[in-house]
Scaffold this motif. Structure first.
Motif, PDB file in Angstrom:
ATOM      1  N   LEU A 112       0.986  -1.135   0.030  1.00 49.56           N
ATOM      2  CA  LEU A 112      -0.050  -0.031  -0.013  1.00 49.56           C
ATOM      3  C   LEU A 112       0.889   1.156  -0.004  1.00 49.56           C
ATOM      4  O   LEU A 112       0.684   2.221  -0.781  1.00 49.56           O
ATOM      5  CB  LEU A 112      -0.880  -0.077   1.156  1.00 49.56           C
ATOM      6  CG  LEU A 112      -1.987   1.183   1.452  1.00 49.56           C
ATOM      7  CD1 LEU A 112      -2.915   1.240   0.188  1.00 49.56           C
ATOM      8  CD2 LEU A 112      -2.755   1.194   2.508  1.00 49.56           C
ATOM      9  N   LEU A 113       1.895   1.223   0.816  1.00 51.06           N
ATOM     10  CA  LEU A 113       3.000   2.536   0.675  1.00 51.06           C
ATOM     11  C   LEU A 113       3.355   2.583  -0.589  1.00 51.06           C
ATOM     12  O   LEU A 113       3.754   3.707  -1.037  1.00 51.06           O
ATOM     13  CB  LEU A 113       3.828   2.323   1.784  1.00 51.06           C
ATOM     14  CG  LEU A 113       3.338   2.416   3.309  1.00 51.06           C
ATOM     15  CD1 LEU A 113       4.570   2.120   4.203  1.00 51.06           C
ATOM     16  CD2 LEU A 113       2.913   3.740   3.558  1.00 51.06           C
ATOM     17  N   TYR A 114       3.871   1.580  -1.161  1.00 50.14           N
ATOM     18  CA  TYR A 114       4.578   1.583  -2.545  1.00 50.14           C
ATOM     19  C   TYR A 114       3.475   2.253  -3.511  1.00 50.14           C
ATOM     20  O   TYR A 114       3.837   2.977  -4.447  1.00 50.14           O
ATOM     21  CB  TYR A 114       5.058   0.080  -2.897  1.00 50.14           C
ATOM     22  CG  TYR A 114       5.931  -0.530  -1.987  1.00 50.14           C
ATOM     23  CD1 TYR A 114       6.945   0.325  -1.310  1.00 50.14           C
ATOM     24  CD2 TYR A 114       6.174  -1.906  -2.088  1.00 50.14           C
ATOM     25  CE1 TYR A 114       7.869  -0.274  -0.546  1.00 50.14           C
ATOM     26  CE2 TYR A 114       7.308  -2.581  -1.397  1.00 50.14           C
ATOM     27  CZ  TYR A 114       7.723  -1.552  -0.479  1.00 50.14           C
ATOM     28  OH  TYR A 114       8.932  -2.153   0.196  1.00 50.14           O
ATOM     29  N   ALA A 115       2.426   1.596  -3.517  1.00 52.07           N
ATOM     30  CA  ALA A 115       1.338   2.213  -4.236  1.00 52.07           C
ATOM     31  C   ALA A 115       1.198   3.839  -4.151  1.00 52.07           C
ATOM     32  O   ALA A 115       0.754   4.521  -5.093  1.00 52.07           O
ATOM     33  CB  ALA A 115      -0.264   1.567  -4.187  1.00 52.07           C
ATOM     34  N   GLY A 116       1.265   4.248  -2.904  1.00 53.86           N
ATOM     35  CA  GLY A 116       1.094   5.406  -2.570  1.00 53.86           C
ATOM     36  C   GLY A 116       2.172   6.221  -3.040  1.00 53.86           C
ATOM     37  O   GLY A 116       2.044   7.583  -3.582  1.00 53.86           O
ATOM     38  N   VAL A 117       3.266   5.883  -3.051  1.00 53.49           N
ATOM     39  CA  VAL A 117       4.264   6.364  -3.915  1.00 53.49           C
ATOM     40  C   VAL A 117       4.366   6.585  -5.160  1.00 53.49           C
ATOM     41  O   VAL A 117       4.653   7.826  -5.778  1.00 53.49           O
ATOM     42  CB  VAL A 117       5.870   5.786  -3.474  1.00 53.49           C
ATOM     43  CG1 VAL A 117       7.018   6.345  -4.123  1.00 53.49           C
ATOM     44  CG2 VAL A 117       6.295   5.690  -2.079  1.00 53.49           C
ATOM     45  N   ILE A 118       3.667   5.474  -5.858  1.00 56.52           N
ATOM     46  CA  ILE A 118       3.566   5.503  -7.363  1.00 56.52           C
ATOM     47  C   ILE A 118       2.477   6.486  -7.545  1.00 56.52           C
ATOM     48  O   ILE A 118       2.391   7.450  -8.582  1.00 56.52           O
ATOM     49  CB  ILE A 118       2.974   4.107  -7.994  1.00 56.52           C
ATOM     50  CG1 ILE A 118       4.155   3.173  -7.926  1.00 56.52           C
ATOM     51  CG2 ILE A 118       2.184   4.319  -9.081  1.00 56.52           C
ATOM     52  CD1 ILE A 118       3.530   1.959  -8.001  1.00 56.52           C
ATOM     53  N   LEU A 119       1.206   6.589  -6.678  1.00 52.61           N
ATOM     54  CA  LEU A 119       0.331   7.823  -7.002  1.00 52.61           C
ATOM     55  C   LEU A 119       0.935   9.085  -6.951  1.00 52.61           C
ATOM     56  O   LEU A 119       0.724  10.140  -7.548  1.00 52.61           O
ATOM     57  CB  LEU A 119      -0.727   7.754  -5.806  1.00 52.61           C
ATOM     58  CG  LEU A 119      -1.904   8.661  -5.746  1.00 52.61           C
ATOM     59  CD1 LEU A 119      -2.536   8.634  -7.329  1.00 52.61           C
ATOM     60  CD2 LEU A 119      -2.842   8.466  -4.698  1.00 52.61           C
TER      61      LEU A 119
END
Length: 138
Positions: A112-119
């Motif tokens: 989820l944190l990695y996805a937040g970085v991508i966002l």
């Protein structure tokens, strides 16, 4: 006399640093091209031997694209008159984070944190594309 001033100006300290940077980037590009070739050979071996998992195959594909993006960024640097466009760094960051999610997706909180970085990187890319570019001298 004016020609001598122009010649001396070309051999200034910033000019020397620029030449060192250019030579270093060319050397880096040669190394990246070699590593890209090694990945292509590895793909050929994986295709004919079929001894790898899907996760390993996807990881190698994303590594291949990272090499490709860095080489493209070096080419763009020379074409853009010694300037790295910010969007290329964002492309590489997004690709690296996607690779990380594919390779290390065991912890849902980290994913989820990695996805937040991508966002966040995608929002930055959107802002860069919507902001008018004003460069001095153009």
């Amino acid at each position: 006399m004016e020609h001598l001033k122009t010649t001396l100006k070309q051999f200034s300290f910033p000019f020397l640093l620029q030449q060192i940077l250019n030579a270093s980037l060319i050397f880096l590009a040669v190394i990246l091209i070699y590593l890209l070739g090694k990945e292509l050979i590895y793909f050929a071996q994986m295709t004919f031997l079929h001894e790898t998992s899907l996760g390993e195959f996807l990881e190698k594909i994303l590594i291949f694209f990272l090499y490709f993006e860095f080489i493209s960024m070096i080419v763009k640097y020379f074409r853009e008159n010694y300037h790295f466009p910010m969007r290329y760094f964002l492309y590489i960051g997004i690709t690296a984070m996607i690779r990380l999610i594919i390779v290390d997706h065991h912890n849902p909180v980290h994913t989820l944190l990695y996805a937040g970085v991508i966002l966040t990187l995608m929002i930055c890319y959107y802002i860069i594309n919507k902001t008018p570019v004003e460069r001095p001298g153009r």
